[in-house]
Design an enzyme around this catalytic site. Sequence first.
Site, PDB file in Angstrom:
ATOM      1  N   ASP A  40       0.859  -1.186   0.000  1.00  0.00           N
ATOM      2  CA  ASP A  40       0.000   0.000   0.000  1.00  0.00           C
ATOM      3  C   ASP A  40       0.894   1.235   0.000  1.00  0.00           C
ATOM      4  O   ASP A  40       1.943   1.252   0.667  1.00  0.00           O
ATOM      5  CB  ASP A  40      -0.918   0.015   1.232  1.00  0.00           C
ATOM      6  CG  ASP A  40      -2.103   0.962   1.066  1.00  0.00           C
ATOM      7  OD1 ASP A  40      -3.237   0.476   0.894  1.00  0.00           O
ATOM      8  OD2 ASP A  40      -1.897   2.201   1.092  1.00  0.00           O
ATOM      9  N   THR A  90     -12.301   2.837  -6.236  1.00  0.00           N
ATOM     10  CA  THR A  90     -12.691   3.496  -7.492  1.00  0.00           C
ATOM     11  C   THR A  90     -13.821   4.469  -7.173  1.00  0.00           C
ATOM     12  O   THR A  90     -14.995   4.132  -7.326  1.00  0.00           O
ATOM     13  CB  THR A  90     -13.141   2.468  -8.549  1.00  0.00           C
ATOM     14  OG1 THR A  90     -13.977   1.477  -7.932  1.00  0.00           O
ATOM     15  CG2 THR A  90     -11.957   1.795  -9.191  1.00  0.00           C
ATOM     16  N   THR A 125     -14.071  -2.109  -8.443  1.00  0.00           N
ATOM     17  CA  THR A 125     -15.319  -1.986  -9.199  1.00  0.00           C
ATOM     18  C   THR A 125     -15.171  -0.957 -10.315  1.00  0.00           C
ATOM     19  O   THR A 125     -14.819   0.195 -10.054  1.00  0.00           O
ATOM     20  CB  THR A 125     -16.468  -1.572  -8.265  1.00  0.00           C
ATOM     21  OG1 THR A 125     -16.568  -2.514  -7.200  1.00  0.00           O
ATOM     22  CG2 THR A 125     -17.782  -1.527  -9.029  1.00  0.00           C
ATOM     23  N   CYS A 265     -19.386   1.940  -2.356  1.00  0.00           N
ATOM     24  CA  CYS A 265     -19.919   0.915  -3.265  1.00  0.00           C
ATOM     25  C   CYS A 265     -21.293   1.306  -3.801  1.00  0.00           C
ATOM     26  O   CYS A 265     -21.424   1.784  -4.909  1.00  0.00           O
ATOM     27  CB  CYS A 265     -19.981  -0.440  -2.554  1.00  0.00           C
ATOM     28  SG  CYS A 265     -18.366  -1.165  -2.213  1.00  0.00           S
ATOM     29  N   ARG A 336     -15.909   7.359   4.520  1.00  0.00           N
ATOM     30  CA  ARG A 336     -15.849   7.826   3.134  1.00  0.00           C
ATOM     31  C   ARG A 336     -17.239   7.846   2.509  1.00  0.00           C
ATOM     32  O   ARG A 336     -17.993   6.883   2.598  1.00  0.00           O
ATOM     33  CB  ARG A 336     -14.924   6.922   2.309  1.00  0.00           C
ATOM     34  CG  ARG A 336     -13.455   7.021   2.679  1.00  0.00           C
ATOM     35  CD  ARG A 336     -12.641   5.995   1.914  1.00  0.00           C
ATOM     36  NE  ARG A 336     -13.020   4.639   2.271  1.00  0.00           N
ATOM     37  CZ  ARG A 336     -12.635   3.563   1.592  1.00  0.00           C
ATOM     38  NH1 ARG A 336     -11.881   3.693   0.512  1.00  0.00           N
ATOM     39  NH2 ARG A 336     -13.015   2.361   1.994  1.00  0.00           N
TER      40      ARG A 336
END
Length: 438
Positions: A40, A90, A125, A265, A336
């Site tokens: 990371d 994403t 995604t 998501c 987030r």
Amino acid sequence: MGLYEDLVEGRKKLSLVGLGYVGMPIAVAFARRINVVGFDLNAAKIDLYKKGIDPTGEVGDDAIKNTKVDFTADPAALKEANFHIVAVPTPVNDDHTPDLTPVEGASRLLGQNLSPGSIIVFESTVYPGVTEDVCVPIIEKESGLKCGVDFKIGYSPERINPGDKVHRLETITKIVSGMDEETLDTIAKVYELVVEAGVYRAGSIKVAEAAKVIENSQRDINIAFMNELSIIFHKMGIDTLDVLAAAGTKWNFLPFKPGLVGGHCIGVDPYYLTYKAEQLGYHSQIILSGRRINDDMGKYVAESLVKNLIKADIPVRNARVVIMGFTFKENCPDTRNTKVIDIYNELKEYGIDPIVIDPEADADEAYRLYGIKFAPESEAKDMDAVIFAVAHEGFKKYDKAAVSAMYNPDNRTKVLADIKGVFDKHEFDDADYIYWRL
């Protein structure tokens, strides 16, 4: 010997690029069976993992302390691996267009550190076509290698549900895809090492990408329908959850409920699909309508609270309001794309400066992203209104007496917004309370 056999017998390594809520549990799971490099860019996060600390709460500190994952923030370490899994976020831009910066950056780093004979599997995604049309050219340019000759690619959409201790990597059927049959077979075998529920071999990479993006779009649309019903039923003076409980007695009624739809998501993925549709000349009708409803729910909650303050004869400007919970979902520290911020900002427009309490949330992240500092639970007193915005298990410890103790004793009426229906509404069905829920 093939790559799968080399991984199982310890001659080669697997790398995990992106160690967040999705990537880190995958790395830990694979490290029980094969050698894993966990990469990371966030050096501070890597330091926490090396100290045995799990900031995501997904697997716990003990699992991090005992894992054999080789945690690193050095991209050169990727050269040690030949099977790469990319699990970076994403997000979308402010105009709701896809932000492919993280996945493009991961492709660039992998290309710069790619060994011939490697397989790269993307889990992020995306809309159909990103893996082959966006990521591959970047990898080829940076590596000087040719896809299909020097390295292979695949796609396996992540299905981990952050904060969910039941539906985990091991227990959810894993969709896998590859650029050819040989690659697909290797990818399937590698994931079968850790996925007890088994794998589903998709017909192509684009099919796998599309399957992922419609899973969350479907949930988004269904929740939007519930939210619209909530708005309608409130105008009728009917309790929405009572209606859903009654309708739910039919065998084929889908058990969705109204709520705030945020996170990285469900609140994001539909925009990836509609973006690609727009490029092809089709303007989404159902998907974008659902998005508009869900994006406006924070504003709707705040407006409803203000109306209830007026009903209670409590001055709106400078009213003391506490928001209990700030994460995008219960029992998860992730803030987030939380829609609770919409409630907060809308209340500010009315001259209300709410305090926010969330012992589960990542406080540093909330301050970095939103400039909000959480208050301790002890500050929830002398309030004019209380909003339980997130259904954390820790909040369910509050009984009516504990909730009542949060209010200004001089107020004749207590305004309570129980967005997710944490409490039994009948307990607050008296003259002392104006109780409201979606």
